[in-house]
Design an enzyme around this catalytic site. Structure first.
Site, PDB file in Angstrom:
ATOM      1  N   ASP A 336       6.626  34.696 -14.496  1.00 51.39           N
ATOM      2  CA  ASP A 336       5.850  34.725 -15.737  1.00 51.39           C
ATOM      3  C   ASP A 336       5.705  33.298 -16.215  1.00 51.39           C
ATOM      4  O   ASP A 336       6.527  32.445 -15.873  1.00 51.39           O
ATOM      5  CB  ASP A 336       6.630  35.481 -16.822  1.00 51.39           C
ATOM      6  CG  ASP A 336       6.610  36.965 -16.594  1.00 51.39           C
ATOM      7  OD1 ASP A 336       5.730  37.429 -15.866  1.00 51.39           O
ATOM      8  OD2 ASP A 336       7.481  37.655 -17.161  1.00 51.39           O
ATOM      9  N   ASP A 645      10.000  40.911 -18.151  1.00 50.03           N
ATOM     10  CA  ASP A 645      10.739  41.114 -19.394  1.00 50.03           C
ATOM     11  C   ASP A 645      10.477  42.474 -20.028  1.00 50.03           C
ATOM     12  O   ASP A 645      11.313  43.017 -20.703  1.00 50.03           O
ATOM     13  CB  ASP A 645      10.456  39.979 -20.390  1.00 50.03           C
ATOM     14  CG  ASP A 645       8.984  39.664 -20.518  1.00 50.03           C
ATOM     15  OD1 ASP A 645       8.163  40.503 -20.105  1.00 50.03           O
ATOM     16  OD2 ASP A 645       8.651  38.588 -21.043  1.00 50.03           O
ATOM     17  N   ASP A 649       7.301  46.152 -16.584  1.00 52.31           N
ATOM     18  CA  ASP A 649       7.589  45.325 -15.412  1.00 52.31           C
ATOM     19  C   ASP A 649       8.552  46.027 -14.462  1.00 52.31           C
ATOM     20  O   ASP A 649       8.739  45.570 -13.330  1.00 52.31           O
ATOM     21  CB  ASP A 649       8.233  43.988 -15.845  1.00 52.31           C
ATOM     22  CG  ASP A 649       7.238  43.084 -16.545  1.00 52.31           C
ATOM     23  OD1 ASP A 649       6.045  43.178 -16.229  1.00 52.31           O
ATOM     24  OD2 ASP A 649       7.655  42.292 -17.405  1.00 52.31           O
TER      25      ASP A 649
HETATM   26  P1  ATP Z   1       3.274  35.372 -19.435  1.00 49.96           P
HETATM   27  O1  ATP Z   1       2.796  36.563 -18.649  1.00 49.96           O
HETATM   28  O2  ATP Z   1       2.772  34.110 -18.959  1.00 49.96           O
HETATM   29  O3  ATP Z   1       4.719  35.359 -19.737  1.00 49.96           O
HETATM   30  P2  ATP Z   1       2.872  36.646 -21.716  1.00 49.96           P
HETATM   31  O4  ATP Z   1       3.890  37.543 -21.118  1.00 49.96           O
HETATM   32  O5  ATP Z   1       3.113  36.152 -23.073  1.00 49.96           O
HETATM   33  O6  ATP Z   1       2.555  35.499 -20.794  1.00 49.96           O
HETATM   34  P3  ATP Z   1       1.389  38.725 -22.417  1.00 49.96           P
HETATM   35  O7  ATP Z   1       2.533  38.943 -23.290  1.00 49.96           O
HETATM   36  O8  ATP Z   1       0.975  39.759 -21.413  1.00 49.96           O
HETATM   37  O9  ATP Z   1       1.550  37.410 -21.648  1.00 49.96           O
HETATM   38  O10 ATP Z   1       0.183  38.357 -23.341  1.00 49.96           O
HETATM   39  C1  ATP Z   1      -1.128  38.425 -22.832  1.00 49.96           C
HETATM   40  C2  ATP Z   1      -2.080  37.901 -23.874  1.00 49.96           C
HETATM   41  O11 ATP Z   1      -1.991  38.701 -25.048  1.00 49.96           O
HETATM   42  C3  ATP Z   1      -1.762  36.492 -24.325  1.00 49.96           C
HETATM   43  O12 ATP Z   1      -2.439  35.546 -23.558  1.00 49.96           O
HETATM   44  C4  ATP Z   1      -2.300  36.474 -25.725  1.00 49.96           C
HETATM   45  O13 ATP Z   1      -3.678  36.181 -25.731  1.00 49.96           O
HETATM   46  C5  ATP Z   1      -2.115  37.895 -26.189  1.00 49.96           C
HETATM   47  N1  ATP Z   1      -0.894  38.036 -26.999  1.00 49.96           N
HETATM   48  C6  ATP Z   1       0.345  37.634 -26.700  1.00 49.96           C
HETATM   49  N2  ATP Z   1       1.208  37.937 -27.678  1.00 49.96           N
HETATM   50  C7  ATP Z   1       0.502  38.578 -28.617  1.00 49.96           C
HETATM   51  C8  ATP Z   1       0.840  39.175 -29.882  1.00 49.96           C
HETATM   52  N3  ATP Z   1       2.071  39.182 -30.349  1.00 49.96           N
HETATM   53  N4  ATP Z   1      -0.155  39.727 -30.596  1.00 49.96           N
HETATM   54  C9  ATP Z   1      -1.387  39.741 -30.120  1.00 49.96           C
HETATM   55  N5  ATP Z   1      -1.763  39.215 -28.964  1.00 49.96           N
HETATM   56  C10 ATP Z   1      -0.848  38.633 -28.206  1.00 49.96           C
END
Ligand code: ATP
Length: 905
Positions: A336, A645, A649
């Site tokens: 990630d 996490d 997953d």
């Molecule tokens: P990575 O996969 O690199 O660890 P991540 O796990 O944070 O990133 P996700 O959590 O799947 O990725 O988030 C995907 C997208 O959703 C992010 O790029 C962002 O645009 C949006 N996002 C992340 N957190 C939030 C939140 N708390 N509220 C709304 N949108 C969010």
């Protein structure tokens, strides 16, 4: 009071009691207990834990040592010797059996302790309301009456009567065997409903797969439903790994082979040389005893346990022991981005509205900094602005702070965020603009919400704003752009220009910023909020760019991976340009092409397998894509580590060869599905663990290659002597002595060996390659022969000089042991040369072991009672010199053999 509760509560049908009544029965309220009350209840109810499976008792562990074919042969040998009247031999063999069992017992005990203490590092936590505030506590300290908050990915910490639920589903497979997630509600259920039908209860140990809930704890520990049916949910893991099992099997084969050889030798001796049967029997016993590497299994176990301990010190907690071995052959790490490759310390630096572009000053969670407008023509920044003059900015930031669960907390001067750092960055930006977050949230109460899930990539809330109900949505900008038809400018609402916004998103993303968008719409009349309501008619308010710097140490770790033949691959929910920019900053190797989640969906498995070796960055990916990526890579022969996490997953973590869960950000569900947990969520820690895994495997190979030749030489010496009808150069008793001292001193030293300089320059180990490969077998044979020649030479030399057979044997034993000590130095590096100061002297453990064994040999040679037991005699200086010279020659010859290997490789 609490005592009377204890008597009555197990009889209460909580699913049939309404929430209010349940609260009052347990003398609690929806704001939870006070800390004092919780503490005093803890004394009455005891800790909230299921009875752990007891570690093996010490006597079980001791007797288990005898459950081993090699030891078994020794015991038979002892009994048979006693029956033939060789009482001293029988007693000595038994003595050795007990000593070997003791060593195994102590070392396994240490190994189990190491693993147990690591397990304690993983004790789960839970969020409760104490004194009316959200507090994170050890799940063990939860008591009946506590109010617990759970969300997707959590393991429910105790049996809960649900008070509030939002799209709440749990997976109850652990309890009922039902694998489909169950919808939970707060309504009471008929008193005689089955466990599976009690929808108003969330059960301890089940996993939240979706939504959030608030629940009253009605039972803890062994009083919970899961506690009642089984006291052992997660048993203590076995110490056996595939490697140990492979060794066990090899050990049994070896034992059979040795027994065969012993029988044959005895037969040849008595038939062709007319030796007395009982003497030949003793020779066979001697051969078996000499050739069996009794100490080996214990040394391998302790090497593994040491590895686990060292990994834990470096923040990688192994949950399943076989992972230590698998780590050494990892060839791809799927990681990630946020928090693992980057620091997850989000700071908003840019805001773009329909007709204004702003820069935000200040880094970190301290809510101090200015907001400046950027002149779009000149790209220059103006003076700090105030939100009074920029109502659109104020509107945007209010929406971002309301559709948000993070809270700003401070500890004296220093500020920190409770909740998701992405959301934290938004409230910090709002605070920098002068908004009072608490007051804002109170005056615009939240009526409903859809929590953020990676799958949907947005979060939505319904808030009351000046008497009107508004839906506020924030999330991935491309996702929100698809869902919006309008935008808001100074002239009011107008149709959205998607191209314009895409260009702005691209510009911020290409700077490596995580971009979030905020949108709104009027709420349809008092319906519960649903995904359907917000798919089309949103009004797009603007975007905000968050800076999340790469972790410094990851840059080096990525380099190390590339040298070690391991490919790091980024899988992120973020925008492609953001991902690409971060990948470049981190030094990912090829990174020209980014593949998005959508593209993955449009590919067949075969197409995915085709492209997977060339792509380093997968963007806009969801958890379900991870599973396909792992499968595709494995189909191409890759051995994969995968980080994760969230609850979604799970399948990918399980499928990966080593699933790696985040210790800080990770959910219980992710940890459960993983082999390893990172205490610091850091990519660099995975690489360290791989290095450690490679080292453990290397050291085990070194230990085996070191120990077996001693046995080989002794076995061969006895066999050849019998076959040739001459005197045995080493008696069975002496062979036992050698095995024991070599295994307990010299053999153990290699478990502490540091890694070789090229350990992370080698390609990953082929997981299918046998542990005892041709190289290893050759080396064992070669050194066995060298030792054998040394032993026979010195033995015959002394006999030829007219010395007693006792003296010749004493010299032979010393030759074997000192020769082994010299070979120990060779074995520090299997192929690399040890002919350097570093190679010979840098390991303290090796020299401590050599010093220890020299003392033992001096005792063996000169101490009178040892002379009585082992029929040894004092050597003279020139005997020692000859032994030393021969040993140095063996050392030199092995180094020559290594040089030849290096040359032909
Ligand atoms: P990575 O996969 O690199 O660890 P991540 O796990 O944070 O990133 P996700 O959590 O799947 O990725 O988030 C995907 C997208 O959703 C992010 O790029 C962002 O645009 C949006 N996002 C992340 N957190 C939030 C939140 N708390 N509220 C709304 N949108 C969010």
């Amino acid at each position: 009071m609490a005592r009377t509760l204890l008597a009555s509560d197990s009889a209460t049908a909580w699913h049939n009691t309404d929430a209010e009544a349940a609260l009052s029965t347990l003398t609690s309220s929806s704001t939870g207990l006070s800390s004092q009350e919780a503490e005093s209840r803890l004394k009455v109810y005891g800790p909230n834990q299921l009875q752990q499976e007891q570690a093996r008792s010490w006597y079980r562990r001791f007797f288990d040592q005898f459950n081993n074919i090699l030891i078994f042969i020794l015991i038979i040998a002892a009994v048979a010797s006693a029956m033939l009247g060789h009482h001293l031999d029988a007693a000595a063999i038994l003595g050795v059996v007990v000593i070997i069992a003791l060593i195994g017992f102590i070392q396994e005990g240490k190994a189990e302790q190491a693993i147990q203490s690591i397990r304690n590092m993983l004790s789960p936590q839970a969020t409760v309301l104490r004194n009316g505030k959200r507090t994170v506590v050890d799940a063990e300290t939860i008591v009946p009456g506590d109010i617990v908050l759970v969300e997707s990915g959590d393991r429910v910490p105790a049996d809960l009567r649900l008070i509030e639920v939002k799209r709440f589903c749990t997976d109850e497979a652990a309890l009922t065997g039902e694998s489909i997630p169950v919808d939970k509600k707060t309504d009471t259920v008929s008193a005689n409903a089955d466990l599976a039908e009690r929808s108003s209860i969330a059960y301890a140990s089940t996993i939240v797969v979706q939504g959030t809930a608030k629940g009253l704890v009605v039972a803890t520990g062994t009083q919970t439903e899961i506690g009642k049916i089984s006291e052992l949910v997660r048993g203590v893991e076995q110490l056996k790994t595939p490697l140990l099992r492979q060794l066990d099997r090899a050990g049994s084969m070896l034992a059979l082979f040795i027994l065969g050889a012993a029988a044959l030798t005895a037969a040849v001796g008595s038939i062709f040389h007319n030796q007395p049967i009982d003497e030949m029997f003793m020779a066979a016993v001697g051969l078996a005893v000499a050739a069996i590497p009794e100490g080996l299994p214990a040394i391998v176990t302790i090497s593994l346990a040491l590895g686990v301990q060292r990994m834990a010190k470096r923040k990688a907690i192994i949950r399943r022991l076989p992972a230590v071995e698998t780590l050494g052959s990892i060839s791809t790490i799927f990681s990630d981005k946020t928090g693992t490759l980057t620091r997850n310390e989000m700071t908003a630096t840019a805001i773009w509205l329909s007709d204004a572009h702003y820069a935000v000053d200040g880094i970190g969670f301290n809510p101090v900094g200015n907001i400046r407008q950027i002149d779009s023509d000149l790209k220059s920044q103006t003076h700090p602005i105030t939100t009074d003059d920029h109502p659109a900015l104020s509107h945007f930031l209010k929406a971002a702070a309301l559709c948000n669960d993070a809270e700003l907390a401070h500890n004296g001067e220093s500020h920190h965020i409770v909740g998701d750092p992405t959301e934290g960055a938004l409230i910090i930006a709002a605070a920098k603009a002068g908004l009072e977050i608490q007051a804002l949230r109170q005056s615009h109460p939240r009526l409903d919400a859809i929590p953020f899930e990676s799958e949907h990539k947005y979060m939505a809330t319904v808030n009351e704003i000046v008497g009107e109900h508004k839906i506020l949505v924030k999330g991935a900008p491309d996702r929100l752009l698809e869902m919006s038809n309008y935008t808001l400018s100074q002239e009011g609402r107008s149709p959205i220009d998607r191209r314009l916004w895409e260009a702005r998103i691209e510009e911020l993303s290409s700077q490596g910023l995580r971009v979030l968008a905020v949108a709104e719409m009027s709420a349809p009349d008092s319906q519960p909020l649903d995904h359907e309501h917000i798919q089309k008619e949103l009004t797009f308010l603007g975007i905000i760019g968050l800076l999340d710097p790469p972790r410094e140490e990851v840059i080096n770790a990525v380099k190390e991976c590339l040298y070690a033949g391991i490919r790091p691959v980024m899988i992120t929910g973020d925008h492609a340009s953001t991902a690409l920019s971060i990948a470049k900053q981190l030094g990912f190797s090829q990174t020209k092409r980014v593949v998005t989640g959508r593209e993955i969906e449009s590919m067949t498995d075969a197409q995915l397998e085709e492209i997977i070796p060339e792509v380093d960055v997968f963007a806009r990916a969801s958890p379900e894509h991870k599973l396909r990526l792992v499968k595709a890579m494995q189909a191409r022969g890759g051995v994969c580590a995968m980080t994760g996490d969230g609850v979604n997953d799970g399948p990918a973590l399980k499928r990966a060869d080593v699933g790696v869960a985040m210790g800080i950000q990770g959910t219980e569900a992710a940890k459960d599905a993983s082999e390893m947990v990172l205490a610091d969520d850091n990519f660099a820690t995975i690489v360290n663990a791989i290095a450690e895994g490679r080292k453990v495997y290397d050291n085990i190979r070194k230990t085996i290659t070191f120990i077996l030749p001693t046995n080989g030489a002794q076995g061969l010496a006895i066999m050849l002597a019998v076959l040739a009808g001459t005197n045995l150069p080493i008696t069975p008793l002496q062979a036992l002595w050698v095995n024991m001292v070599v295994a307990t001193t010299l053999g153990l030293a290699l478990a502490f060996e540091e890694s070789e300089h090229d350990l992370m320059r080698r390609q990953p180990r082929d997981p299918k390659a046998a542990l005892l490969d041709m190289f290893l077998l050759w080396r064992v044979l070669f050194v066995s022969l060298l030792l054998l020649i040394g032993v026979f030479s010195i033995f015959s030399w002394l006999l030829a000089q007219g010395e007693s057979i006792e003296l010749a044997r004493t010299a032979a034993v010393n030759m074997l042991v000192v020769g082994s000590a010299a070979y120990l130095i060779n074995s520090r590096f299997l192929i690399n040369s040890t002919l350097s100061f570093q190679g010979i002297f840098s390991s303290r453990m090796v020299w401590l072991a050599i010093a220890a064994i020299m003392l033992l040999q001096l005792a063996f040679t000169y101490v009178p009672f040892m002379q009585t037991i082992f029929t040894s005699e004092g050597l003279q200086l020139h005997h020692w010199l000859a032994i030393l010279l021969a040993s140095i020659t063996i050392y030199g010859l092995v180094e020559v053999e290594k040089a030849v290997w290096r040359h032909v490789r």
